[in-house]
Scaffold this active site. Structure first.
Site, short mmCIF file in Angstrom:
data_model
loop_
_atom_site.label_atom_id
_atom_site.label_comp_id
_atom_site.label_asym_id
_atom_site.label_seq_id
_atom_site.Cartn_x
_atom_site.Cartn_y
_atom_site.Cartn_z
N HIS A 37 -1.49 0.59 7.47
CA HIS A 37 -0.32 -0.31 7.85
C HIS A 37 -0.24 -0.74 9.28
O HIS A 37 0.02 -1.96 9.40
CB HIS A 37 1.13 0.49 7.66
CG HIS A 37 1.36 0.73 6.13
ND1 HIS A 37 1.67 2.36 5.79
CD2 HIS A 37 1.68 0.12 4.97
CE1 HIS A 37 1.57 2.28 4.61
NE2 HIS A 37 1.98 0.92 3.95
N GLN A 153 -4.21 -6.94 -6.18
CA GLN A 153 -2.94 -7.64 -5.49
C GLN A 153 -3.26 -8.74 -4.65
O GLN A 153 -2.43 -9.93 -4.65
CB GLN A 153 -2.24 -6.37 -4.76
CG GLN A 153 -1.02 -6.91 -4.05
CD GLN A 153 -0.26 -5.84 -3.29
OE1 GLN A 153 0.44 -5.09 -4.25
NE2 GLN A 153 -0.50 -5.75 -2.26
P1 AMP Z 1 2.30 -0.33 0.55
O1 AMP Z 1 3.04 0.00 1.84
O2 AMP Z 1 1.25 0.77 0.07
O3 AMP Z 1 2.69 -1.26 -0.31
O4 AMP Z 1 1.05 -1.14 1.52
C1 AMP Z 1 1.22 -2.20 2.34
C2 AMP Z 1 0.27 -2.96 2.58
O5 AMP Z 1 -0.77 -2.31 3.39
C3 AMP Z 1 -0.29 -3.56 1.16
O6 AMP Z 1 -1.10 -4.82 1.72
C4 AMP Z 1 -1.66 -2.69 1.21
O7 AMP Z 1 -2.79 -3.47 0.64
C5 AMP Z 1 -1.94 -2.18 2.63
N1 AMP Z 1 -2.79 -0.92 2.80
C6 AMP Z 1 -2.24 0.46 2.27
N2 AMP Z 1 -3.13 1.31 2.75
C7 AMP Z 1 -4.13 0.55 3.29
C8 AMP Z 1 -5.33 0.84 3.51
N3 AMP Z 1 -5.74 2.10 3.61
N4 AMP Z 1 -6.25 0.09 4.28
C9 AMP Z 1 -5.79 -1.17 4.43
N5 AMP Z 1 -4.60 -1.62 3.79
C10 AMP Z 1 -3.82 -0.74 3.26
#
Ligand code: AMP
Length: 282
Positions: A37, A153
């Site tokens: 994040h 997504q």
């Molecule tokens: P989330 O809070 O899990 O919904 O993620 C929020 C954003 O962070 C989304 O765009 C996810 O794809 C991105 N994200 C979560 N984990 C990762 C990761 N390990 N690497 C890159 N982006 C991430």
């Protein structure tokens, strides 16, 4: 850093910023921040004058049997981390602020949401596109960053933005991994120590697939059999392992540039996803 709880205040802030000639970059999240994040926040900070991070565990993207109630949360810690990254605003509405009882509208991207996670999580992407469309209207960002970890997504959001003429630049960010290769995820906190070890089969499967592609393997079916072997060796449940085109998300028979290995598994009760564009440099 400001914490904003209502759509009206958020839009008033955005209008002031835009009237002053500044640009807004958005990182939509569900909170419980990890380094992945934070990298997205840094990226959007390079692209826009002002950074907004939305923090909303979106109930309509969870299925009835999923982990909405126990999704990890730590709002004070998230605020500290975001502030240290120079974020201007955390937009953290309550569900009743985002969804009025009389709300009846869903944004649906068809086709791209039929397979992969869309198949195993019916209604999930409608929940995602609906909330992201609302966030775009409320926050009025010039650009928004999404992680490639959720690669379906990202494809679905890009389609929605093009189809509905949103004036938002969508930026994809590479997957951020732990040093041993596990893709960072808020859900990794659910894993016990042995489950955490077993989950590494995802990264091992990617390594195996990359080696086979480099050695000239072209039959997707053969590679999928081998990938499933790597995953099964850790006793995890495979939800799907697919070789799909990065744009259409359709399964491919022949391995070629643009083919992505996408996987979803269950380790104990925890669902994990990972993917890799096998023909791109890391
Ligand atoms: P989330 O809070 O899990 O919904 O993620 C929020 C954003 O962070 C989304 O765009 C996810 O794809 C991105 N994200 C979560 N984990 C990762 C990761 N390990 N690497 C890159 N982006 C991430």
């Amino acid at each position: 850093m400001e914490i904003i709880r209502t759509s009206a205040e958020m839009t008033a802030w955005a209008n002031r910023v835009i009237a002053a000639g500044e640009t807004i970059g958005l990182v939509p999240t569900m909170g419980f921040f990890h380094e992945g994040h934070l990298r997205l926040m840094r990226k959007v900070g390079e692209k826009a004058n002002r950074t907004v991070v939305s923090l909303f565990v979106n109930p309509i993207q969870f299925g009835v049997d999923e982990d909405l109630c126990r999704y990890p949360r730590d709002f004070p810690r998230d605020c500290q981390l975001a502030e240290a990254e120079g974020v201007d605003v955390i937009f953290a509405p309550e569900p009743q602020e985002m969804y009025l009882p009389e709300a009846h509208t869903r944004v649906i991207v068809s086709g791209l949401t039929d397979g992969l996670c869309g198949k195993s999580r019916p209604g999930h992407f409608a929940g995602v596109t609906t909330v992201v469309a609302k966030l775009f209207h409320i926050i009025k960002p010039h650009c928004a960053v999404f992680g490639r970890k959720d690669f379906q997504q990202l494809a679905v959001i890009e389609r929605m933005v093009a189809d509905l003429n949103f004036e938002v630049e969508i930026i994809g960010h590479p997957i951020v991994r732990e040093t041993d290769g596990l893709a960072m995820s808020s859900r990794n906190t659910y894993l016990s120590a042995p489950e955490r070890q077993a989950a590494l089969c995802l990264f091992r499967a990617i390594g195996h697939a990359r080696r086979r592609v480099r050695d000239g393997l072209v039959e997707a079916q053969v590679l999928l059999g081998e990938v499933e072997g790597v995953l099964h060796s850790e006793g995890v449940t495979i939800e799907y392992a697919s070789l799909v085109d990065q744009a259409t998300l359709q399964p491919q028979a022949v391995l070629r540039k643009g083919v992505v290995l996408a996987m979803a598994i269950k380790v104990g009760a925890t669902r994990l996803i990972d993917n890799d564009n096998l023909f791109e440099e890391n």
